[in-house]
Design a protein around this motif. Structure first.
Motif, PDB file in Angstrom:
ATOM      1  N   UNK A  10       0.723  -1.299   0.076  1.00  8.65           N
ATOM      2  CA  UNK A  10       0.003  -0.015  -0.034  1.00  8.65           C
ATOM      3  C   UNK A  10       0.729   1.182   0.038  1.00  8.65           C
ATOM      4  N   UNK A  11       0.349   2.463  -0.249  1.00  7.31           N
ATOM      5  CA  UNK A  11       1.181   3.537  -0.012  1.00  7.31           C
ATOM      6  C   UNK A  11       1.593   3.807   1.000  1.00  7.31           C
ATOM      7  N   UNK A  12       0.706   3.437   2.240  1.00 15.70           N
ATOM      8  CA  UNK A  12       1.329   3.586   3.539  1.00 15.70           C
ATOM      9  C   UNK A  12       2.395   2.852   3.786  1.00 15.70           C
ATOM     10  N   UNK A  13       2.456   1.643   3.225  1.00 14.44           N
ATOM     11  CA  UNK A  13       3.747   0.811   3.490  1.00 14.44           C
ATOM     12  C   UNK A  13       4.935   1.350   3.025  1.00 14.44           C
ATOM     13  N   UNK A  14       4.883   2.177   1.589  1.00 12.71           N
ATOM     14  CA  UNK A  14       6.004   2.597   1.186  1.00 12.71           C
ATOM     15  C   UNK A  14       6.340   3.890   1.968  1.00 12.71           C
ATOM     16  N   UNK A  15       5.382   4.737   2.502  1.00 10.39           N
ATOM     17  CA  UNK A  15       5.737   5.840   3.387  1.00 10.39           C
ATOM     18  C   UNK A  15       6.442   5.415   4.623  1.00 10.39           C
ATOM     19  N   UNK A  16       5.867   4.254   5.097  1.00  8.40           N
ATOM     20  CA  UNK A  16       6.630   3.972   6.458  1.00  8.40           C
ATOM     21  C   UNK A  16       7.929   3.339   6.180  1.00  8.40           C
ATOM     22  N   UNK A  17       8.046   2.324   5.160  1.00  8.14           N
ATOM     23  CA  UNK A  17       9.347   1.839   4.758  1.00  8.14           C
ATOM     24  C   UNK A  17      10.641   2.898   4.538  1.00  8.14           C
ATOM     25  N   UNK A  18       9.850   4.042   3.885  1.00  8.44           N
ATOM     26  CA  UNK A  18      10.835   4.998   3.285  1.00  8.44           C
ATOM     27  C   UNK A  18      11.266   6.018   4.290  1.00  8.44           C
ATOM     28  N   UNK A  19      10.430   5.890   5.674  1.00  6.34           N
ATOM     29  CA  UNK A  19      10.678   6.987   6.671  1.00  6.34           C
ATOM     30  C   UNK A  19      10.263   8.123   6.419  1.00  6.34           C
ATOM     31  N   UNK A  20       9.305   8.229   5.658  1.00  8.00           N
ATOM     32  CA  UNK A  20       8.455   9.472   5.310  1.00  8.00           C
ATOM     33  C   UNK A  20       7.274   9.920   6.546  1.00  8.00           C
ATOM     34  N   UNK A  21       7.693  10.504   7.782  1.00  5.48           N
ATOM     35  CA  UNK A  21       6.876  10.444   8.811  1.00  5.48           C
ATOM     36  C   UNK A  21       5.762  11.440   8.251  1.00  5.48           C
ATOM     37  N   UNK A  22       5.917  12.598   7.603  1.00  8.82           N
ATOM     38  CA  UNK A  22       4.621  13.546   7.218  1.00  8.82           C
ATOM     39  C   UNK A  22       3.840  12.928   6.433  1.00  8.82           C
ATOM     40  N   UNK A  23       4.141  11.941   5.372  1.00 11.71           N
ATOM     41  CA  UNK A  23       3.402  11.328   4.535  1.00 11.71           C
ATOM     42  C   UNK A  23       2.525  10.356   5.226  1.00 11.71           C
ATOM     43  N   UNK A  24       3.332   9.302   6.261  1.00 11.34           N
ATOM     44  CA  UNK A  24       2.517   8.371   6.946  1.00 11.34           C
ATOM     45  C   UNK A  24       1.491   9.016   7.856  1.00 11.34           C
ATOM     46  N   UNK A  25       1.715  10.213   8.633  1.00 15.80           N
ATOM     47  CA  UNK A  25       1.038  10.820   9.171  1.00 15.80           C
ATOM     48  C   UNK A  25      -0.402  11.228   8.305  1.00 15.80           C
ATOM     49  N   UNK A  29      13.328  -1.309   7.810  1.00 17.82           N
ATOM     50  CA  UNK A  29      14.274  -0.655   7.436  1.00 17.82           C
ATOM     51  C   UNK A  29      14.749   0.612   8.514  1.00 17.82           C
ATOM     52  N   UNK A  30      14.448   0.273   9.808  1.00 14.25           N
ATOM     53  CA  UNK A  30      15.072   1.097  10.759  1.00 14.25           C
ATOM     54  C   UNK A  30      14.466   2.513  11.019  1.00 14.25           C
ATOM     55  N   UNK A  31      13.228   2.767  10.602  1.00 16.76           N
ATOM     56  CA  UNK A  31      12.577   3.904  10.565  1.00 16.76           C
ATOM     57  C   UNK A  31      12.013   4.224  12.039  1.00 16.76           C
ATOM     58  N   UNK A  32      12.684   4.745  13.140  1.00 18.74           N
ATOM     59  CA  UNK A  32      12.452   4.706  14.248  1.00 18.74           C
ATOM     60  C   UNK A  32      11.237   5.751  14.455  1.00 18.74           C
ATOM     61  N   UNK A  33      11.284   6.978  14.055  1.00 16.34           N
ATOM     62  CA  UNK A  33      10.305   7.821  14.139  1.00 16.34           C
ATOM     63  C   UNK A  33       9.069   7.371  13.443  1.00 16.34           C
ATOM     64  N   UNK A  34       8.981   6.598  12.458  1.00 10.34           N
ATOM     65  CA  UNK A  34       7.644   6.204  12.067  1.00 10.34           C
ATOM     66  C   UNK A  34       7.213   4.937  12.986  1.00 10.34           C
ATOM     67  N   UNK A  35       8.324   4.161  13.362  1.00  9.34           N
ATOM     68  CA  UNK A  35       7.849   3.042  14.294  1.00  9.34           C
ATOM     69  C   UNK A  35       7.005   3.500  15.423  1.00  9.34           C
ATOM     70  N   UNK A  36       7.688   4.709  16.007  1.00  4.60           N
ATOM     71  CA  UNK A  36       7.002   5.362  17.191  1.00  4.60           C
ATOM     72  C   UNK A  36       5.555   5.741  17.023  1.00  4.60           C
TER      73      UNK A  36
END
Length: 347
Positions: A49-64, A96-103
């Motif tokens: 999904x688009x959300x998976x791409x945003x989260x995996x890429x570490x794009x917190x603003x797009x994830x939100x 992918x180690x995206x700590x901000x997105x994980x949090x």
């Protein structure tokens, strides 16, 4: 799923997914406004999904934005094959180690995390209440986000997931634990990550359904530092030598003896850690593992309980001398060497 290196412009010819991969929030908003793009019901060719791409890429603003304004479900599972199937945005962010997105994902309030019942969050700020359903979601092969973080040795992400109460002892359908995921990875600091897992009480001697333990995984990838640490910290006291240097039959209970023999014994296909290292071209490492395998068996005056198929033929050059040039790393080779060392025979 990872971030693209492309610089994507606000261009109608660019696909919305490319805007997401590139971290271009304005471009995504333009695609939604001008192209009628609906990210909440969109999937790529691999079912992400688009959300998976945003989260995996570490794009917190797009994830939100995708969750809070576009009604994207953080618990949506990936539609794919093999290891891709069942991954969520949290799996990709952890992998992918995206700590901000994980949090951020772990701070969501998800009362109905199953697509149709996911509440509309347009403009709302989620309350910091983690959900066990999101935290413990499993891929088709039973792996959690914690397992993927361990595989890539993202220690800060591992710690974050642990603080939120994830099950660090969970096994997937192959019987692999976080320890085995960590020991087979090749990025990050494997030793530091394994030490952390050990300190949290994880079983360092677990063997999976394929007969692989930490030594087998480390052997396949030539990671001698991990093997040396495991043996020094977890095994040395179990194969103590007498003051004369002669191996002794350690006073181990049957469970401990079995665990130690399984750690150095053949996998389900008949390959010991030394064989796996040798076949991958790690000659010196294979010799070192071979010596330890034999030492364990001599100390315990026992060999792994493993039946060699009747009629199986061997290259006897593997056992004619202790010279490394005579060793052939092969199926059942390690078991034959251990049998010869303990029983004094070339069975």
């Amino acid at each position: 799923v990872c971030s693209s290196d492309l610089t994507v412009q606000n261009d109608a010819d660019v696909s919305p997914m490319e805007h997401i991969r590139a971290g271009n929030l304005d471009g995504l908003k333009g695609a939604i406004r001008n192209q009628g793009y609906k990210p909440s019901v969109s999937f790529d060719a691999k079912g992400a999904t688009p959300l998976m791409w945003a989260a995996g890429g570490g794009h917190l603003d797009i994830t939100r934005y995708l969750i809070e304004d576009c009604d994207c479900d953080p618990c949506q599972s990936q539609r794919g094959k093999r290891s891709f199937a069942g991954r969520t945005a949290l799996h990709w962010a952890a992998r992918n180690g995206r700590l901000e997105v994980v949090s951020y994902l772990l701070a969501l309030t998800v009362e109905h995390c199953n697509g149709d019942n996911f509440p509309n969050r347009r403009g709302a700020i989620p309350s910091p209440i983690p959900t066990s359903k999101l935290l413990e979601a499993k891929t088709q092969d039973g792996t959690t986000a914690f397992g993927w973080a361990c595989w890539q040795r993202h220690i800060e992400v591992m710690e974050c997931l642990f603080r939120h109460g994830c099950d660090i002892h969970a096994l997937n359908s192959y019987g692999c634990s976080a320890v085995l995921w960590c020991s087979q990875g090749t990025s990050g600091n494997g030793l530091e990550a394994l030490k952390w897992l050990r300190d949290q009480g994880c079983n360092m001697k677990l063997v999976n359904h394929n007969g692989h333990g930490v030594l087998h995984k480390a052997a396949q990838r030539g990671q001698r530092d991990i093997a040396e640490w495991l043996i020094r910290e977890e095994c040395a006291s179990l194969v103590a030598e007498s003051s004369a240097g002669t191996p002794t039959n350690s006073n181990l209970d049957p469970v401990e003896r079995s665990a130690l023999l399984a750690l150095v014994g053949p996998d389900v296909e008949g390959y010991c850690p030394s064989d796996l290292a040798g076949m991958e071209g790690h000659g010196d490492f294979a010799e070192w593992l071979m010596a330890f395998e034999i030492r364990v068996c001599r100390a315990l005056n026992s060999i792994p309980a493993y039946e060699i198929p009747a009629g199986f033929s061997f290259e006897c050059a593997s056992f004619k001398s202790s010279d490394s040039s005579s060793h052939v790393w092969e199926q059942y080779g390690g078991l034959r060497r251990m049998r010869a060392a303990v029983m004094g025979s070339n069975l």
